[in-house]
Structures are given as structure tokens and as C-alpha cells.
Design an enzyme around this catalytic site. Sequence first.
Site: not given
Ligand code: NAP
Length: 246
Positions: A135, A139
Site C-alpha cells: 500500500h 496507510k
Molecule cells: P485519510 O486520507 O487519512 O482520510 C481520513 C479522513 O478522515 C481525514 O480527512 C481525517 O482527518 C478524517 N477524520 C479523522 N477523524 C475523523 C472523525 N472523527 N470524523 C470525521 N472525519 C475524521 O485516509 P484514507 O486513505 O481516505 O482512508 C480512510 C480509511 O479507509 C482507512 O482506514 C483506509 O484503510 C480505509 N480504506 C478502505 C477501503 C475499503 O474499500 N474499505 C479502501 C481504501 C481505504 P485528519 O487527516 O485531520 O485526521
Amino acid sequence: MSEIRIVFAGSEGRMGRALLPGLHAAEGVAVVGEADVGDDLAQMIADTRAEVVVDFTTPAAAMPNARTVLAAGAHGVIGTTGFSAADLDALEAEAEAAGCGLLIAPNFSLGMILLQRFSEEAARHFPRVEIIETHHEGKLDAPSGTALRTAERLAAAGAESGPASNDIARGEDVSGVRVHSRRLPGIQAQQDVLFASESETLTLSHHALSRSCYLAGVLAAVRGIRGRRGLLRGLEPILFGDDETR
Ligand code: NAP
């Protein structure tokens, strides 16, 4: 039929920015709220009368968010990874008690869901198997939630442990299946499941080329979660109409 009113939590993140344009454009769905750090999710659900909350946040935020969703009487579609088995068991009971549906899936891409099904079939013939997941460097969790789920399903399908080893270079032992995690720039998400016998190998490989590959699965979950009660572990019950992954 009326549109499904959704709030997206994690709107400023990589997944939020990738999925929101498609969710706004999707038929039968209305994005009525976008929450990120600092927003009051409970208030937003109440103000917008949201039926479904889609969560792609952080491992630390996703558990309290799920409880907020259930307390508000809404359904949840959660893509955030990093839930422990104990977290999932607790949310299963809490969703049942609230009379709401929670779908938690470590991967919403159709290709990955198929890879997991094919892997289970292969494990019945090639029980010696290891997983290599790669990844992007942003991540937060390792091994990936998808790799953990794949390992558990392989174990349930009859995968056998290899020779015992405490060497960290042999990867993490997940239910008897070795999982190797790599974090590198320029790569979004990749998983290889490598099967071997004495005389041949078989590799099942999935590459997510862009984050838009998760949109169709998220939409299927949003459309399918209403009317459900309790925890769905993965998208399979909605995609295939079976409950095999519960
Ligand atoms: P990311 O870029 O770190 O985005 C997460 C976002 O959520 C950031 O803007 C973060 O803000 C915000 N956040 C943190 N605490 C919050 C809260 N209490 N309420 C609302 N928003 C909040 O991560 P990403 O790459 O988008 O991935 C997000 C998650 O999805 C990860 O766990 C990843 O492993 C997962 N994922 C899942 C799939 C699937 O198919 N299921 C696919 C890809 C990724 P800050 O940056 O200010 O903390």
C-alpha cells in the site's frame, strides 16, 4: 422511491475526495452532509435526517463514529480498517440492540471480493499459502484489513501453517497464514495471494489502479443496508445474497 440521504464521514481524506464526486452523481442517493475532523457527527445526522453514514476516517475515529451512528438510529457503511475482532463483536451486539444495520467491509472493490472467493477455492487444493500486500505510505494500519480478512478466510478454508518461525522477516502469523506488508510511494493498493505445492505455484493478484474502484461497492452497500439489522462483515451478503462471511 425517495433518495437515500447519506452523510459522509472523512470527507477531506483521500477516500472522501475520491468517492464524493461519484456519490453526488449517483442516482437515488443524496449526499446531505460531509463531516471531517472537528464536525459534530451526531448533530449533522440529526440536522440532515440522514439514513446512512458512510465512514472512511481513521482507525481511532471509526469506532466512536459507529456508536454515534447507532445512537442516532441511522445505518452505517464503514470502509475504515483497523477494527479488532473484539470491536466487531461489540458492534454486532450494539447494532442488534439498536435495530440498525452496520456493514463493515475492509474492501469494497469487486475485484478484491472475487479474489477472496477464488482464494478460498484454491486453498482447498493448495493449503500452503502466503499473502503479500502493498500500500501507499499514508496507510495507518498494517497488515491491511483486507489482508487480515483474506487470511482468516483462507484459514477457514483449510490453509495450513508453514514451518514455525519467530523471525520478523517471515511476516505476521494471522490465523496460521503468513502476511507480509510493504509500504511504498506510488502504489495505491495491491495484494498477491501465493499458493504453492512441491511442483507448482499459483498466484492470485489484485491491483487497485485508482480509488474509484471502491465506488460501485460503496453504492451497493448504501442501497442494501436499509432494512438490515445487526452487523454485516463484508459486502458479500449484499452482492451475492449469502451470509457466508458472518
Ligand atoms: P485519510 O486520507 O487519512 O482520510 C481520513 C479522513 O478522515 C481525514 O480527512 C481525517 O482527518 C478524517 N477524520 C479523522 N477523524 C475523523 C472523525 N472523527 N470524523 C470525521 N472525519 C475524521 O485516509 P484514507 O486513505 O481516505 O482512508 C480512510 C480509511 O479507509 C482507512 O482506514 C483506509 O484503510 C480505509 N480504506 C478502505 C477501503 C475499503 O474499500 N474499505 C479502501 C481504501 C481505504 P485528519 O487527516 O485531520 O485526521
